[in-house]
Motif scaffolding. Structure first.
Motif, mmCIF file in Angstrom:
data_model
loop_
_atom_site.group_PDB
_atom_site.id
_atom_site.type_symbol
_atom_site.label_atom_id
_atom_site.label_comp_id
_atom_site.label_asym_id
_atom_site.label_seq_id
_atom_site.Cartn_x
_atom_site.Cartn_y
_atom_site.Cartn_z
ATOM 1 N N ARG A 170 -6.880 1.459 -8.014
ATOM 2 C CA ARG A 170 -7.023 2.789 -7.417
ATOM 3 C C ARG A 170 -5.776 3.245 -6.666
ATOM 4 O O ARG A 170 -5.858 4.006 -5.711
ATOM 5 C CB ARG A 170 -8.227 2.822 -6.485
ATOM 6 C CG ARG A 170 -9.536 2.654 -7.232
ATOM 7 C CD ARG A 170 -10.682 2.921 -6.329
ATOM 8 N NE ARG A 170 -11.954 2.665 -6.986
ATOM 9 C CZ ARG A 170 -13.111 2.670 -6.358
ATOM 10 N NH1 ARG A 170 -13.182 2.927 -5.074
ATOM 11 N NH2 ARG A 170 -14.212 2.415 -7.020
ATOM 12 N N GLY A 171 -4.631 2.802 -7.108
ATOM 13 C CA GLY A 171 -3.383 3.333 -6.580
ATOM 14 C C GLY A 171 -2.895 2.728 -5.280
ATOM 15 O O GLY A 171 -2.107 3.335 -4.570
ATOM 16 N N ARG A 172 -3.363 1.519 -4.935
ATOM 17 C CA ARG A 172 -2.900 0.794 -3.751
ATOM 18 C C ARG A 172 -3.147 1.564 -2.458
ATOM 19 O O ARG A 172 -2.338 1.541 -1.536
ATOM 20 C CB ARG A 172 -1.424 0.409 -3.900
ATOM 21 C CG ARG A 172 -1.160 -0.443 -5.098
ATOM 22 C CD ARG A 172 0.224 -1.020 -5.207
ATOM 23 N NE ARG A 172 1.305 -0.336 -4.556
ATOM 24 C CZ ARG A 172 2.218 0.414 -5.185
ATOM 25 N NH1 ARG A 172 2.144 0.582 -6.486
ATOM 26 N NH2 ARG A 172 3.184 0.979 -4.523
ATOM 27 N N ASN A 173 -4.283 2.228 -2.380
ATOM 28 C CA ASN A 173 -4.667 2.973 -1.183
ATOM 29 C C ASN A 173 -4.982 1.988 -0.055
ATOM 30 O O ASN A 173 -5.858 1.136 -0.189
ATOM 31 C CB ASN A 173 -5.879 3.859 -1.481
ATOM 32 C CG ASN A 173 -6.250 4.750 -0.335
ATOM 33 O OD1 ASN A 173 -6.218 4.356 0.818
ATOM 34 N ND2 ASN A 173 -6.601 5.979 -0.656
ATOM 35 N N TYR A 174 -4.314 2.118 1.057
ATOM 36 C CA TYR A 174 -4.435 1.203 2.190
ATOM 37 C C TYR A 174 -5.876 1.023 2.649
ATOM 38 O O TYR A 174 -6.300 -0.085 2.951
ATOM 39 C CB TYR A 174 -3.565 1.725 3.341
ATOM 40 C CG TYR A 174 -3.644 0.921 4.598
ATOM 41 C CD1 TYR A 174 -2.975 -0.295 4.701
ATOM 42 C CD2 TYR A 174 -4.379 1.362 5.691
ATOM 43 C CE1 TYR A 174 -3.033 -1.040 5.863
ATOM 44 C CE2 TYR A 174 -4.446 0.620 6.859
ATOM 45 C CZ TYR A 174 -3.772 -0.580 6.937
ATOM 46 O OH TYR A 174 -3.840 -1.315 8.093
ATOM 47 N N SER A 175 -6.633 2.098 2.693
ATOM 48 C CA SER A 175 -8.005 2.014 3.197
ATOM 49 C C SER A 175 -8.877 1.092 2.355
ATOM 50 O O SER A 175 -9.845 0.510 2.853
ATOM 51 C CB SER A 175 -8.644 3.396 3.285
ATOM 52 O OG SER A 175 -8.796 3.957 2.002
ATOM 53 N N LEU A 176 -8.540 0.908 1.083
ATOM 54 C CA LEU A 176 -9.335 0.038 0.214
ATOM 55 C C LEU A 176 -9.268 -1.431 0.633
ATOM 56 O O LEU A 176 -10.102 -2.235 0.220
ATOM 57 C CB LEU A 176 -8.883 0.184 -1.240
ATOM 58 C CG LEU A 176 -9.152 1.554 -1.866
ATOM 59 C CD1 LEU A 176 -8.534 1.638 -3.246
ATOM 60 C CD2 LEU A 176 -10.640 1.835 -1.909
ATOM 61 N N PRO B 296 0.827 -1.210 0.000
ATOM 62 C CA PRO B 296 0.000 0.000 0.000
ATOM 63 C C PRO B 296 0.858 1.256 0.000
ATOM 64 O O PRO B 296 1.951 1.276 0.571
ATOM 65 C CB PRO B 296 -0.802 -0.109 1.301
ATOM 66 C CG PRO B 296 -0.746 -1.535 1.675
ATOM 67 C CD PRO B 296 0.538 -2.077 1.136
ATOM 68 N N THR B 297 0.337 2.283 -0.630
ATOM 69 C CA THR B 297 1.087 3.540 -0.727
ATOM 70 C C THR B 297 1.025 4.358 0.549
ATOM 71 O O THR B 297 1.882 5.186 0.786
ATOM 72 C CB THR B 297 0.550 4.391 -1.890
ATOM 73 O OG1 THR B 297 -0.847 4.606 -1.682
ATOM 74 C CG2 THR B 297 0.793 3.713 -3.217
ATOM 75 N N ASN B 298 0.023 4.132 1.379
ATOM 76 C CA ASN B 298 -0.168 4.978 2.562
ATOM 77 C C ASN B 298 -0.494 4.160 3.800
ATOM 78 O O ASN B 298 -1.347 4.545 4.595
ATOM 79 C CB ASN B 298 -1.263 6.003 2.293
ATOM 80 C CG ASN B 298 -2.577 5.355 1.926
ATOM 81 O OD1 ASN B 298 -2.624 4.190 1.560
ATOM 82 N ND2 ASN B 298 -3.661 6.103 2.027
#
Length: 156
Positions: A91-97, A25-27
């Motif tokens: 969707r950009g490897r968003n952690y919340s997903l 994840p990015t974040n």
């Protein structure tokens, strides 16, 4: 003796996780931000170990209607699981997903593999697999739900 058909059961869930290792994840939160109770972590890890190892000793045999039902239901759960991974990577490897609902399914990236492993116990006709899936469920669902709640508080 190792069951070559049984190996496929955990591999179907583990393959996307390998991509996660290569493309994390990015974040993601820092380790000190994540507050996971030790007891839940132990349950989760014991369950993960069990659902990964136990199928190696049980063949997949489609010899009755129940086996076909388990297999079809497992494939549907894999579709949900893979859709969650697709959303994560798309969707950009968003952690919340990894925790937010998908198709109104709460914590789908935890619920779908846990149910998959519960059903796999029926497919493999393995009570030890069922127990391992319950251990996984008790730890993984609780940890994922706690993280979901943390994310919701952060997003609010």
């Amino acid at each position: 003796m190792i069951s070559w058909t049984g190996i496929g059961v955990p591999m179907m869930v583990l393959i996307p996780n390998l991509l996660w290792l290569l493309f994390p994840p990015t974040n993601a939160p820092a380790v000190e931000e994540v507050d996971e109770p030790v007891g839940l972590m132990i349950l989760e890890r014991a369950g993960q170990f069990g659902v990964t190892i136990i199928p190696l000793f049980y063949p997949v045999i489609l010899d009755d209607a129940a086996s076909s039902f388990y297999l079809i239901a497992m494939l549907l759960l894999l579709i949900v699981y893979y859709a969650g991974w697709f959303r994560f990577f798309q969707r950009g490897r968003n952690y919340s997903l990894l925790f937010l609902p998908l198709w109104r399914i709460p914590i789908p990236m935890a619920v779908s593999p846990v149910l998959y492993f519960v059903l796999s116990a029926g497919l493999l006709k393995s009570f030890p697999m069922f127990l391992a899936a319950l251990l996984l469920a008790s730890g993984h669902l609780a940890i994922s739900y706690r993280e979901y709640r943390r994310i919701i508080r952060f997003l609010s």
